[in-house]
Design an enzyme around this catalytic site. Structure first.
Site, PDB file in Angstrom:
ATOM      1  N   CYS B 194       0.817  -1.216   0.000  1.00  0.00           N
ATOM      2  CA  CYS B 194       0.000   0.000   0.000  1.00  0.00           C
ATOM      3  C   CYS B 194       0.851   1.267   0.000  1.00  0.00           C
ATOM      4  CB  CYS B 194      -0.966   0.026   1.168  1.00  0.00           C
ATOM      5  SG  CYS B 194      -2.199   1.338   0.983  1.00  0.00           S
ATOM      6  N   CYS B 375      -5.655   1.878  -4.994  1.00  0.00           N
ATOM      7  CA  CYS B 375      -5.336   2.629  -3.784  1.00  0.00           C
ATOM      8  C   CYS B 375      -6.392   3.695  -3.591  1.00  0.00           C
ATOM      9  CB  CYS B 375      -3.960   3.280  -3.921  1.00  0.00           C
ATOM     10  SG  CYS B 375      -3.575   4.401  -2.561  1.00  0.00           S
TER      11      CYS B 375
END
Lengths: 127, 431
Positions: B194, B375
Protein backbone atom coordinates in the site's frame (compact mmCIF):
# COMPACT_ATOMS: atom_id res chain seq x y z
CA UNK A 1 -17.15 -3.50 -13.68
CA UNK A 2 -17.62 -6.87 -15.38
CA UNK A 3 -16.72 -8.54 -12.10
CA UNK A 4 -19.68 -7.02 -10.28
CA UNK A 5 -22.16 -9.73 -11.11
CA UNK A 6 -25.18 -10.36 -8.86
CA UNK A 7 -23.50 -13.26 -7.04
CA UNK A 8 -20.48 -11.14 -6.19
CA UNK A 9 -22.60 -8.17 -5.16
CA UNK A 10 -24.73 -10.34 -2.88
CA UNK A 11 -21.61 -11.84 -1.31
CA UNK A 12 -20.20 -8.38 -0.65
CA UNK A 13 -23.51 -7.19 0.81
CA UNK A 14 -23.73 -10.26 3.02
CA UNK A 15 -20.22 -9.69 4.35
CA UNK A 16 -20.81 -5.97 4.80
CA UNK A 17 -24.13 -6.19 6.59
CA UNK A 18 -23.87 -9.56 8.35
CA UNK A 19 -27.18 -10.64 9.97
CA UNK A 20 -28.64 -7.20 9.22
CA UNK A 21 -28.88 -8.22 5.56
CA UNK A 22 -31.55 -10.81 6.32
CA UNK A 23 -33.48 -8.34 8.46
CA UNK A 24 -33.37 -5.75 5.71
CA UNK A 25 -34.42 -8.29 3.07
CA UNK A 26 -37.32 -9.31 5.30
CA UNK A 27 -38.40 -5.68 5.67
CA UNK A 28 -38.13 -5.23 1.88
CA UNK A 29 -40.24 -8.33 1.34
CA UNK A 30 -42.88 -7.13 3.80
CA UNK A 31 -42.99 -3.76 2.04
CA UNK A 32 -43.35 -5.34 -1.40
CA UNK A 33 -46.13 -7.62 -0.17
CA UNK A 34 -47.77 -4.64 1.50
CA UNK A 35 -47.68 -2.52 -1.66
CA UNK A 36 -48.95 -5.30 -3.89
CA UNK A 37 -51.75 -6.34 -1.55
CA UNK A 38 -52.75 -2.72 -0.97
CA UNK A 39 -52.88 -2.10 -4.70
CA UNK A 40 -55.04 -5.19 -5.16
CA UNK A 41 -57.32 -4.08 -2.34
CA UNK A 42 -57.74 -0.68 -3.99
CA UNK A 43 -58.52 -2.32 -7.28
CA UNK A 44 -61.09 -4.69 -5.84
CA UNK A 45 -62.73 -1.76 -4.04
CA UNK A 46 -62.71 0.17 -7.31
CA UNK A 47 -60.82 3.09 -5.80
CA UNK A 48 -58.31 5.31 -7.57
CA UNK A 49 -54.70 5.05 -6.25
CA UNK A 50 -54.24 8.78 -6.71
CA UNK A 51 -54.44 9.83 -3.06
CA UNK A 52 -52.28 6.99 -1.69
CA UNK A 53 -49.67 7.73 -4.37
CA UNK A 54 -49.61 11.42 -3.53
CA UNK A 55 -49.32 10.64 0.18
CA UNK A 56 -46.52 8.13 -0.50
CA UNK A 57 -44.65 10.55 -2.75
CA UNK A 58 -44.83 13.31 -0.15
CA UNK A 59 -43.76 11.09 2.73
CA UNK A 60 -41.05 9.42 0.65
CA UNK A 61 -39.75 12.75 -0.59
CA UNK A 62 -39.55 14.23 2.91
CA UNK A 63 -37.91 11.06 4.26
CA UNK A 64 -35.39 10.99 1.40
CA UNK A 65 -34.51 14.62 2.05
CA UNK A 66 -34.00 13.93 5.76
CA UNK A 67 -31.88 10.84 5.11
CA UNK A 68 -29.89 12.75 2.49
CA UNK A 69 -28.80 15.06 5.29
CA UNK A 70 -27.79 12.05 7.39
CA UNK A 71 -25.96 9.98 4.76
CA UNK A 72 -22.52 11.68 4.95
CA UNK A 73 -22.52 11.28 8.74
CA UNK A 74 -23.15 7.56 8.29
CA UNK A 75 -19.76 7.45 6.52
CA UNK A 76 -18.06 9.57 9.22
CA UNK A 77 -17.99 12.55 6.87
CA UNK A 78 -19.85 15.85 6.63
CA UNK A 79 -21.83 17.40 3.79
CA UNK A 80 -18.76 19.45 2.92
CA UNK A 81 -17.24 16.21 1.64
CA UNK A 82 -19.76 16.01 -1.21
CA UNK A 83 -17.64 17.30 -4.04
CA UNK A 84 -19.27 16.60 -7.37
CA UNK A 85 -22.50 15.61 -9.10
CA UNK A 86 -21.76 11.91 -8.66
CA UNK A 87 -21.42 12.41 -4.90
CA UNK A 88 -24.83 14.09 -4.67
CA UNK A 89 -26.42 11.52 -6.93
CA UNK A 90 -25.09 8.59 -4.89
CA UNK A 91 -26.04 10.25 -1.59
CA UNK A 92 -29.59 10.78 -2.90
CA UNK A 93 -29.80 7.19 -4.12
CA UNK A 94 -28.67 5.91 -0.74
CA UNK A 95 -31.17 8.20 1.02
CA UNK A 96 -33.86 6.91 -1.31
CA UNK A 97 -33.51 3.40 0.14
CA UNK A 98 -35.09 4.32 3.50
CA UNK A 99 -37.14 7.03 1.76
CA UNK A 100 -38.56 4.48 -0.65
CA UNK A 101 -39.32 2.14 2.24
CA UNK A 102 -41.28 4.85 4.00
CA UNK A 103 -43.09 5.69 0.76
CA UNK A 104 -44.06 2.04 0.36
CA UNK A 105 -45.29 1.90 3.94
CA UNK A 106 -47.37 5.07 3.55
CA UNK A 107 -48.82 3.86 0.25
CA UNK A 108 -49.87 0.58 1.84
CA UNK A 109 -51.47 2.24 4.85
CA UNK A 110 -53.20 4.92 2.79
CA UNK A 111 -54.50 2.38 0.28
CA UNK A 112 -56.01 0.14 2.95
CA UNK A 113 -57.58 3.13 4.62
CA UNK A 114 -58.88 4.40 1.29
CA UNK A 115 -60.31 1.04 0.35
CA UNK A 116 -62.24 0.84 3.60
CA UNK A 117 -63.76 4.28 3.26
CA UNK A 118 -66.70 5.35 1.17
CA UNK A 119 -65.83 6.30 -2.38
CA UNK A 120 -66.71 9.93 -1.69
CA UNK A 121 -63.92 10.22 0.82
CA UNK A 122 -61.09 8.88 -1.32
CA UNK A 123 -62.08 9.25 -4.90
CA UNK A 124 -65.18 11.05 -6.01
CA UNK A 125 -64.45 10.37 -9.66
CA UNK A 126 -64.90 6.62 -9.24
CA UNK A 127 -67.98 6.81 -7.03
CA UNK B 1 6.89 -40.09 -15.07
CA UNK B 2 7.05 -38.25 -11.76
CA UNK B 3 4.09 -37.75 -9.48
CA UNK B 4 3.29 -34.33 -10.85
CA UNK B 5 3.33 -35.49 -14.46
CA UNK B 6 1.21 -38.48 -13.48
CA UNK B 7 -1.29 -36.21 -11.82
CA UNK B 8 -1.44 -33.88 -14.78
CA UNK B 9 -1.88 -36.70 -17.24
CA UNK B 10 -4.41 -38.53 -15.11
CA UNK B 11 -6.39 -35.45 -14.44
CA UNK B 12 -6.40 -34.57 -18.10
CA UNK B 13 -7.84 -37.96 -18.97
CA UNK B 14 -10.40 -37.68 -16.23
CA UNK B 15 -11.32 -34.11 -16.99
CA UNK B 16 -14.94 -33.56 -16.30
CA UNK B 17 -17.01 -33.02 -19.43
CA UNK B 18 -19.38 -30.15 -19.59
CA UNK B 19 -17.71 -28.04 -16.95
CA UNK B 20 -19.48 -24.73 -16.77
CA UNK B 21 -17.27 -21.97 -18.04
CA UNK B 22 -19.69 -19.12 -17.67
CA UNK B 23 -18.75 -15.90 -15.97
CA UNK B 24 -20.66 -16.88 -12.86
CA UNK B 25 -19.63 -20.51 -12.40
CA UNK B 26 -15.90 -21.16 -12.37
CA UNK B 27 -14.25 -24.12 -14.04
CA UNK B 28 -13.32 -27.09 -11.87
CA UNK B 29 -10.72 -29.82 -11.91
CA UNK B 30 -10.94 -33.31 -10.49
CA UNK B 31 -7.21 -33.61 -9.95
CA UNK B 32 -6.21 -35.20 -6.66
CA UNK B 33 -3.20 -32.97 -6.23
CA UNK B 34 -1.49 -32.13 -2.98
CA UNK B 35 -1.57 -28.36 -2.69
CA UNK B 36 0.26 -26.44 0.02
CA UNK B 37 -0.50 -22.78 0.68
CA UNK B 38 2.15 -21.07 2.78
CA UNK B 39 0.38 -18.28 4.60
CA UNK B 40 -3.20 -17.56 5.68
CA UNK B 41 -3.30 -13.86 4.97
CA UNK B 42 -5.45 -12.24 2.29
CA UNK B 43 -3.82 -14.21 -0.52
CA UNK B 44 -3.62 -17.51 1.34
CA UNK B 45 -7.26 -17.58 2.39
CA UNK B 46 -8.54 -16.35 -0.98
CA UNK B 47 -6.54 -19.11 -2.67
CA UNK B 48 -7.69 -21.76 -0.23
CA UNK B 49 -11.36 -20.84 -0.72
CA UNK B 50 -11.12 -20.84 -4.50
CA UNK B 51 -9.07 -24.03 -4.68
CA UNK B 52 -11.46 -25.84 -2.32
CA UNK B 53 -14.33 -25.03 -4.65
CA UNK B 54 -12.60 -25.43 -8.00
CA UNK B 55 -10.46 -28.46 -7.13
CA UNK B 56 -12.74 -30.36 -4.76
CA UNK B 57 -10.66 -33.54 -4.80
CA UNK B 58 -7.34 -31.86 -4.10
CA UNK B 59 -5.73 -32.14 -0.66
CA UNK B 60 -5.27 -28.53 0.44
CA UNK B 61 -2.97 -27.69 3.32
CA UNK B 62 -2.60 -24.17 4.69
CA UNK B 63 0.40 -23.43 6.90
CA UNK B 64 0.31 -20.36 9.14
CA UNK B 65 0.74 -19.94 12.87
CA UNK B 66 -1.36 -16.79 13.03
CA UNK B 67 -4.92 -17.23 14.20
CA UNK B 68 -5.88 -13.54 13.99
CA UNK B 69 -6.46 -11.97 10.61
CA UNK B 70 -5.97 -8.26 10.06
CA UNK B 71 -7.85 -6.24 7.48
CA UNK B 72 -4.81 -4.16 6.64
CA UNK B 73 -6.53 -1.76 4.20
CA UNK B 74 -8.40 -0.49 7.26
CA UNK B 75 -5.26 0.44 9.19
CA UNK B 76 -5.39 3.92 7.66
CA UNK B 77 -8.82 4.51 9.14
CA UNK B 78 -7.61 3.28 12.53
CA UNK B 79 -4.71 5.69 12.18
CA UNK B 80 -7.20 8.43 11.35
CA UNK B 81 -9.01 7.80 14.63
CA UNK B 82 -12.20 6.65 12.92
CA UNK B 83 -12.05 2.89 13.39
CA UNK B 84 -10.97 0.82 16.38
CA UNK B 85 -8.48 -2.08 16.22
CA UNK B 86 -11.42 -4.46 16.62
CA UNK B 87 -12.86 -3.19 13.33
CA UNK B 88 -9.88 -4.60 11.45
CA UNK B 89 -9.37 -7.84 13.35
CA UNK B 90 -10.98 -11.09 12.24
CA UNK B 91 -10.35 -14.77 13.00
CA UNK B 92 -8.64 -16.85 10.35
CA UNK B 93 -10.75 -19.82 11.42
CA UNK B 94 -13.90 -18.01 10.23
CA UNK B 95 -12.58 -17.92 6.68
CA UNK B 96 -10.72 -21.21 6.44
CA UNK B 97 -12.70 -23.34 3.98
CA UNK B 98 -14.01 -26.62 5.32
CA UNK B 99 -11.95 -29.51 4.13
CA UNK B 100 -8.70 -27.58 4.10
CA UNK B 101 -6.06 -28.82 6.52
CA UNK B 102 -4.70 -25.90 8.54
CA UNK B 103 -1.35 -26.43 10.22
CA UNK B 104 -1.03 -23.69 12.85
CA UNK B 105 2.73 -23.49 12.71
CA UNK B 106 5.13 -21.11 11.04
CA UNK B 107 6.78 -22.02 7.77
CA UNK B 108 10.42 -22.68 8.59
CA UNK B 109 11.86 -23.77 5.26
CA UNK B 110 10.99 -24.14 1.60
CA UNK B 111 12.73 -27.06 -0.10
CA UNK B 112 11.67 -26.48 -3.67
CA UNK B 113 14.00 -29.16 -5.02
CA UNK B 114 12.31 -31.90 -3.02
CA UNK B 115 8.83 -30.31 -3.15
CA UNK B 116 8.43 -30.02 0.60
CA UNK B 117 7.77 -27.28 3.13
CA UNK B 118 9.10 -27.63 6.67
CA UNK B 119 7.18 -26.15 9.59
CA UNK B 120 8.52 -24.72 12.83
CA UNK B 121 8.04 -28.07 14.60
CA UNK B 122 10.17 -29.82 12.00
CA UNK B 123 7.23 -31.41 10.19
CA UNK B 124 7.83 -31.77 6.45
CA UNK B 125 4.81 -31.30 4.22
CA UNK B 126 5.10 -32.59 0.65
CA UNK B 127 3.31 -30.91 -2.22
CA UNK B 128 2.59 -31.20 -5.91
CA UNK B 129 1.84 -27.49 -6.14
CA UNK B 130 2.99 -24.76 -3.80
CA UNK B 131 1.45 -21.33 -3.37
CA UNK B 132 3.76 -18.95 -1.54
CA UNK B 133 1.53 -16.40 0.19
CA UNK B 134 3.55 -15.61 3.29
CA UNK B 135 3.14 -11.89 3.09
CA UNK B 136 6.15 -9.78 3.96
CA UNK B 137 8.25 -8.78 6.94
CA UNK B 138 8.35 -5.25 8.34
CA UNK B 139 12.00 -4.46 8.87
CA UNK B 140 11.85 -1.59 11.39
CA UNK B 141 15.28 -2.57 12.67
CA UNK B 142 16.85 -1.53 9.38
CA UNK B 143 16.27 2.06 10.50
CA UNK B 144 18.95 2.73 13.05
CA UNK B 145 17.44 3.60 16.43
CA UNK B 146 13.94 2.46 15.44
CA UNK B 147 12.02 -0.28 17.14
CA UNK B 148 8.32 -1.05 16.78
CA UNK B 149 7.91 -0.72 20.55
CA UNK B 150 8.58 3.01 20.08
CA UNK B 151 5.37 3.50 18.12
CA UNK B 152 3.12 5.84 20.05
CA UNK B 153 5.98 7.31 22.07
CA UNK B 154 8.28 10.27 21.47
CA UNK B 155 6.13 11.56 18.63
CA UNK B 156 6.63 8.36 16.62
CA UNK B 157 3.76 6.91 14.63
CA UNK B 158 3.56 3.97 12.24
CA UNK B 159 0.23 2.59 11.11
CA UNK B 160 1.81 -0.47 9.49
CA UNK B 161 2.88 -2.56 12.49
CA UNK B 162 -0.52 -3.80 13.74
CA UNK B 163 -3.95 -2.45 14.74
CA UNK B 164 -2.91 -1.26 18.24
CA UNK B 165 0.08 0.52 16.67
CA UNK B 166 -2.26 2.20 14.18
CA UNK B 167 -4.46 3.35 17.08
CA UNK B 168 -1.38 4.59 18.95
CA UNK B 169 -0.36 6.40 15.79
CA UNK B 170 -3.60 8.36 15.80
CA UNK B 171 -3.00 9.40 19.39
CA UNK B 172 0.48 10.57 18.36
CA UNK B 173 -0.95 12.52 15.40
CA UNK B 174 -3.62 14.09 17.59
CA UNK B 175 -1.10 15.10 20.26
CA UNK B 176 1.21 16.54 17.61
CA UNK B 177 -1.59 18.67 16.17
CA UNK B 178 -2.44 19.93 19.65
CA UNK B 179 1.17 20.72 20.52
CA UNK B 180 2.36 21.97 17.13
CA UNK B 181 5.80 21.69 15.55
CA UNK B 182 7.37 19.85 12.64
CA UNK B 183 5.90 16.62 11.30
CA UNK B 184 7.89 14.34 9.01
CA UNK B 185 6.43 11.78 6.63
CA UNK B 186 7.91 9.51 3.99
CA UNK B 187 8.37 5.98 2.76
CA UNK B 188 11.21 3.47 2.43
CA UNK B 189 13.13 2.74 -0.69
CA UNK B 190 12.13 -0.94 -0.68
CA UNK B 191 9.09 -2.42 -2.33
CA UNK B 192 6.19 -1.86 0.02
CA UNK B 193 2.57 -2.71 0.62
CA UNK B 194 0.00 0.00 0.00
CA UNK B 195 2.36 2.68 -1.23
CA UNK B 196 -0.43 5.22 -0.92
CA UNK B 197 -0.68 4.89 2.85
CA UNK B 198 2.22 7.25 3.68
CA UNK B 199 0.51 9.90 1.57
CA UNK B 200 -2.85 9.22 3.20
CA UNK B 201 -1.39 9.72 6.67
CA UNK B 202 0.09 13.02 5.53
CA UNK B 203 -3.26 14.20 4.16
CA UNK B 204 -5.12 13.06 7.27
CA UNK B 205 -2.71 14.92 9.55
CA UNK B 206 -3.12 18.07 7.46
CA UNK B 207 -6.91 17.81 7.54
CA UNK B 208 -7.04 17.09 11.26
CA UNK B 209 -4.92 20.18 11.91
CA UNK B 210 -7.24 22.29 9.77
CA UNK B 211 -10.35 20.96 11.51
CA UNK B 212 -8.84 21.80 14.87
CA UNK B 213 -7.80 25.25 13.71
CA UNK B 214 -4.18 24.30 14.28
CA UNK B 215 -2.83 24.19 10.74
CA UNK B 216 -0.65 27.24 11.22
CA UNK B 217 0.90 25.60 14.27
CA UNK B 218 2.24 22.60 12.38
CA UNK B 219 4.75 22.30 9.57
CA UNK B 220 4.35 19.17 7.47
CA UNK B 221 7.19 17.76 5.37
CA UNK B 222 6.94 14.74 3.08
CA UNK B 223 10.29 13.12 2.37
CA UNK B 224 9.91 11.12 -0.83
CA UNK B 225 12.37 8.25 -1.29
CA UNK B 226 13.02 9.08 -4.94
CA UNK B 227 12.20 11.92 -7.38
CA UNK B 228 8.47 11.19 -7.18
CA UNK B 229 5.84 11.00 -4.45
CA UNK B 230 4.01 8.20 -6.31
CA UNK B 231 5.24 5.91 -9.06
CA UNK B 232 2.31 6.55 -11.40
CA UNK B 233 3.02 9.87 -13.16
CA UNK B 234 -0.49 11.36 -13.22
CA UNK B 235 -0.93 10.51 -9.55
CA UNK B 236 2.45 12.03 -8.74
CA UNK B 237 1.44 15.22 -10.54
CA UNK B 238 -1.90 15.40 -8.78
CA UNK B 239 -0.55 14.70 -5.28
CA UNK B 240 2.32 17.16 -5.76
CA UNK B 241 -0.20 19.80 -6.77
CA UNK B 242 -2.37 19.03 -3.73
CA UNK B 243 0.60 19.09 -1.37
CA UNK B 244 1.56 22.51 -2.71
CA UNK B 245 -1.98 23.80 -2.28
CA UNK B 246 -2.04 22.53 1.31
CA UNK B 247 1.35 23.91 2.22
CA UNK B 248 2.92 20.48 2.66
CA UNK B 249 6.62 20.71 1.81
CA UNK B 250 8.23 17.93 -0.23
CA UNK B 251 11.86 16.80 -0.23
CA UNK B 252 12.73 14.34 -2.95
CA UNK B 253 15.25 11.47 -2.73
CA UNK B 254 15.30 11.43 1.07
CA UNK B 255 15.49 7.95 2.63
CA UNK B 256 15.12 7.58 6.39
CA UNK B 257 18.33 6.07 7.72
CA UNK B 258 18.17 6.60 11.47
CA UNK B 259 16.16 8.23 14.18
CA UNK B 260 17.06 9.42 17.65
CA UNK B 261 13.80 9.15 19.58
CA UNK B 262 15.13 10.95 22.66
CA UNK B 263 16.44 13.94 20.76
CA UNK B 264 13.64 13.71 18.16
CA UNK B 265 16.05 13.80 15.25
CA UNK B 266 15.73 11.93 11.95
CA UNK B 267 18.62 11.26 9.61
CA UNK B 268 18.11 10.84 5.89
CA UNK B 269 20.33 9.68 3.08
CA UNK B 270 20.15 11.98 0.08
CA UNK B 271 22.10 12.23 -3.17
CA UNK B 272 23.95 15.15 -1.61
CA UNK B 273 24.83 13.22 1.52
CA UNK B 274 23.33 12.64 4.93
CA UNK B 275 20.99 15.29 6.37
CA UNK B 276 19.37 15.49 9.78
CA UNK B 277 16.02 17.05 10.65
CA UNK B 278 14.56 17.84 14.05
CA UNK B 279 10.99 16.75 14.39
CA UNK B 280 8.11 16.84 16.81
CA UNK B 281 6.27 14.05 15.01
CA UNK B 282 7.36 11.43 12.54
CA UNK B 283 5.40 8.76 10.68
CA UNK B 284 7.81 5.89 10.13
CA UNK B 285 7.16 3.48 7.29
CA UNK B 286 9.47 0.50 7.74
CA UNK B 287 11.55 -1.05 4.98
CA UNK B 288 9.90 -4.27 3.83
CA UNK B 289 11.38 -7.59 2.78
CA UNK B 290 10.55 -11.25 2.39
CA UNK B 291 10.21 -13.33 5.57
CA UNK B 292 13.31 -15.29 6.59
CA UNK B 293 11.96 -18.65 5.39
CA UNK B 294 11.61 -17.23 1.89
CA UNK B 295 14.88 -15.26 2.00
CA UNK B 296 16.76 -18.43 2.95
CA UNK B 297 15.19 -20.53 0.20
CA UNK B 298 16.03 -20.84 -3.50
CA UNK B 299 12.73 -19.13 -4.40
CA UNK B 300 13.71 -15.43 -4.48
CA UNK B 301 14.97 -13.57 -7.50
CA UNK B 302 18.69 -14.30 -7.92
CA UNK B 303 19.52 -10.94 -9.47
CA UNK B 304 17.90 -7.66 -10.37
CA UNK B 305 16.13 -5.04 -8.27
CA UNK B 306 13.78 -7.53 -6.61
CA UNK B 307 16.57 -9.83 -5.44
CA UNK B 308 17.87 -7.71 -2.56
CA UNK B 309 14.85 -8.08 -0.32
CA UNK B 310 14.06 -11.67 -1.23
CA UNK B 311 10.86 -11.32 -3.24
CA UNK B 312 9.84 -14.62 -4.84
CA UNK B 313 10.71 -14.83 -8.51
CA UNK B 314 7.54 -14.90 -10.54
CA UNK B 315 6.40 -14.31 -14.09
CA UNK B 316 4.46 -11.07 -14.19
CA UNK B 317 1.42 -12.35 -16.05
CA UNK B 318 0.99 -15.75 -14.40
CA UNK B 319 2.79 -15.41 -11.03
CA UNK B 320 4.36 -18.79 -11.75
CA UNK B 321 7.94 -19.36 -10.64
CA UNK B 322 10.14 -19.59 -13.75
CA UNK B 323 12.57 -22.05 -12.18
CA UNK B 324 10.06 -24.15 -10.23
CA UNK B 325 7.03 -24.58 -12.45
CA UNK B 326 4.86 -26.00 -9.65
CA UNK B 327 5.38 -22.93 -7.46
CA UNK B 328 3.32 -19.75 -7.55
CA UNK B 329 3.74 -16.53 -5.57
CA UNK B 330 0.66 -14.51 -4.69
CA UNK B 331 0.17 -11.32 -2.73
CA UNK B 332 2.83 -9.21 -1.05
CA UNK B 333 5.57 -11.80 -1.41
CA UNK B 334 5.32 -11.99 -5.21
CA UNK B 335 8.34 -10.50 -6.91
CA UNK B 336 6.45 -8.44 -9.42
CA UNK B 337 6.32 -4.68 -9.88
CA UNK B 338 3.68 -3.01 -7.73
CA UNK B 339 0.86 -5.33 -6.70
CA UNK B 340 1.27 -5.31 -2.93
CA UNK B 341 -2.33 -4.53 -2.02
CA UNK B 342 -5.44 -6.52 -1.20
CA UNK B 343 -6.89 -5.28 -4.48
CA UNK B 344 -4.03 -6.98 -6.28
CA UNK B 345 -4.78 -10.24 -4.48
CA UNK B 346 -8.39 -9.96 -5.59
CA UNK B 347 -7.22 -10.19 -9.20
CA UNK B 348 -4.20 -12.45 -8.70
CA UNK B 349 -5.96 -15.31 -6.92
CA UNK B 350 -8.44 -16.11 -9.71
CA UNK B 351 -5.65 -16.05 -12.30
CA UNK B 352 -3.40 -18.59 -10.58
CA UNK B 353 -6.30 -20.81 -9.55
CA UNK B 354 -7.93 -20.77 -12.98
CA UNK B 355 -4.59 -21.60 -14.58
CA UNK B 356 -3.96 -24.50 -12.22
CA UNK B 357 -7.47 -25.79 -12.81
CA UNK B 358 -6.93 -25.58 -16.55
CA UNK B 359 -3.52 -27.22 -16.34
CA UNK B 360 -4.72 -30.11 -14.20
CA UNK B 361 -7.66 -30.57 -16.55
CA UNK B 362 -5.40 -30.93 -19.55
CA UNK B 363 -6.22 -27.50 -20.90
CA UNK B 364 -4.01 -24.62 -21.72
CA UNK B 365 -3.75 -22.09 -18.87
CA UNK B 366 -4.70 -18.79 -20.43
CA UNK B 367 -5.53 -16.46 -17.53
CA UNK B 368 -3.24 -13.50 -17.09
CA UNK B 369 -2.77 -10.80 -14.46
CA UNK B 370 -2.14 -7.29 -15.76
CA UNK B 371 -0.73 -5.89 -12.54
CA UNK B 372 -3.99 -4.33 -11.44
CA UNK B 373 -3.80 -2.66 -8.09
CA UNK B 374 -5.88 -0.09 -6.33
CA UNK B 375 -5.34 2.63 -3.78
CA UNK B 376 -8.29 4.56 -2.40
CA UNK B 377 -6.13 7.60 -1.65
CA UNK B 378 -7.73 9.29 1.35
CA UNK B 379 -7.10 13.01 0.92
CA UNK B 380 -9.16 14.31 3.84
CA UNK B 381 -11.79 13.11 6.29
CA UNK B 382 -14.65 12.20 3.96
CA UNK B 383 -12.77 12.48 0.67
CA UNK B 384 -10.62 10.14 -1.38
CA UNK B 385 -9.38 9.50 -4.89
CA UNK B 386 -10.05 5.98 -6.19
CA UNK B 387 -6.77 5.31 -7.96
CA UNK B 388 -6.44 2.05 -9.90
CA UNK B 389 -3.57 1.18 -12.21
CA UNK B 390 -1.71 -1.66 -13.87
CA UNK B 391 1.90 -2.79 -14.30
CA UNK B 392 2.50 -0.10 -16.89
CA UNK B 393 1.20 2.68 -14.69
CA UNK B 394 -1.93 3.13 -16.79
CA UNK B 395 -4.91 4.33 -14.81
CA UNK B 396 -7.58 1.62 -15.03
CA UNK B 397 -10.75 2.95 -13.40
CA UNK B 398 -13.37 0.30 -12.65
CA UNK B 399 -16.22 2.78 -12.53
CA UNK B 400 -16.58 5.12 -15.50
CA UNK B 401 -18.43 7.67 -13.37
CA UNK B 402 -15.63 7.99 -10.80
CA UNK B 403 -12.76 10.19 -11.89
CA UNK B 404 -9.59 8.65 -10.39
CA UNK B 405 -7.82 11.96 -9.80
CA UNK B 406 -10.77 13.84 -8.33
CA UNK B 407 -11.36 14.07 -4.59
CA UNK B 408 -14.79 12.55 -4.11
CA UNK B 409 -17.00 11.42 -1.28
CA UNK B 410 -18.08 8.36 -3.27
CA UNK B 411 -14.45 7.17 -3.27
CA UNK B 412 -14.41 7.68 0.51
CA UNK B 413 -17.72 5.79 0.70
CA UNK B 414 -16.06 2.85 -1.06
CA UNK B 415 -13.10 3.02 1.33
CA UNK B 416 -15.14 3.42 4.50
CA UNK B 417 -18.16 1.25 3.75
CA UNK B 418 -17.40 -0.94 0.76
CA UNK B 419 -13.92 -2.37 1.03
CA UNK B 420 -14.27 -4.47 4.14
CA UNK B 421 -17.23 -6.41 2.81
CA UNK B 422 -15.50 -6.89 -0.53
CA UNK B 423 -12.35 -8.04 1.27
CA UNK B 424 -14.22 -10.57 3.39
CA UNK B 425 -16.01 -11.86 0.30
CA UNK B 426 -12.61 -12.19 -1.38
CA UNK B 427 -11.33 -14.30 1.52
CA UNK B 428 -14.24 -16.65 0.89
CA UNK B 429 -13.39 -16.77 -2.80
CA UNK B 430 -16.60 -15.00 -3.74
CA UNK B 431 -15.20 -11.71 -4.99
Amino acid sequence: MEDFNPVTMFAILRESLGPWLWGLLLIALVLVVGVVSAAMKLRSARRSPKHPIIAAALAGGVATAIFFMLVPGWTMATHAALNGPVDYLVAILIAFIPGGGIAAMVFSMASWRCARRTPAVCDKSMA
Amino acid sequence: MNRRQFLLTGAALAAVNGIALSNVRAATSSAKARIVIAGAGAAGLALASRLRRQMPQAAITVIDEKTAHHFQPGFTLVGAGLWSPDDVTFRNADFMPSGADWITEAVAEFDADSNTVATSSGRRVPYDFLFVATGLALDYERIEGMDRSLIGTNGIASIYANPPAAAASFRAIDAFVDQGGVGLFGRPTTEMKCAGAPLKVTFITDDLARRKGRRSAVKLVYNAHNPTVFSVPPVHDRVTQMFAARDIAVNFSHVLKAIDPGAKRATYETPEGVVTFDYDFIHVVPPMRAPDAVMNSPLPWQHGPLATDGWVEAEKATLRHPRYANVFAVGDIAGVPRGKTAASVKWQAPVVVDNLVAETSGKEPLATYNGYTSCPMVTAYGKAMLIEFDYDGNLTPSFPFISPLEELWISWLIEEKGLKGAYRAMLRGLA
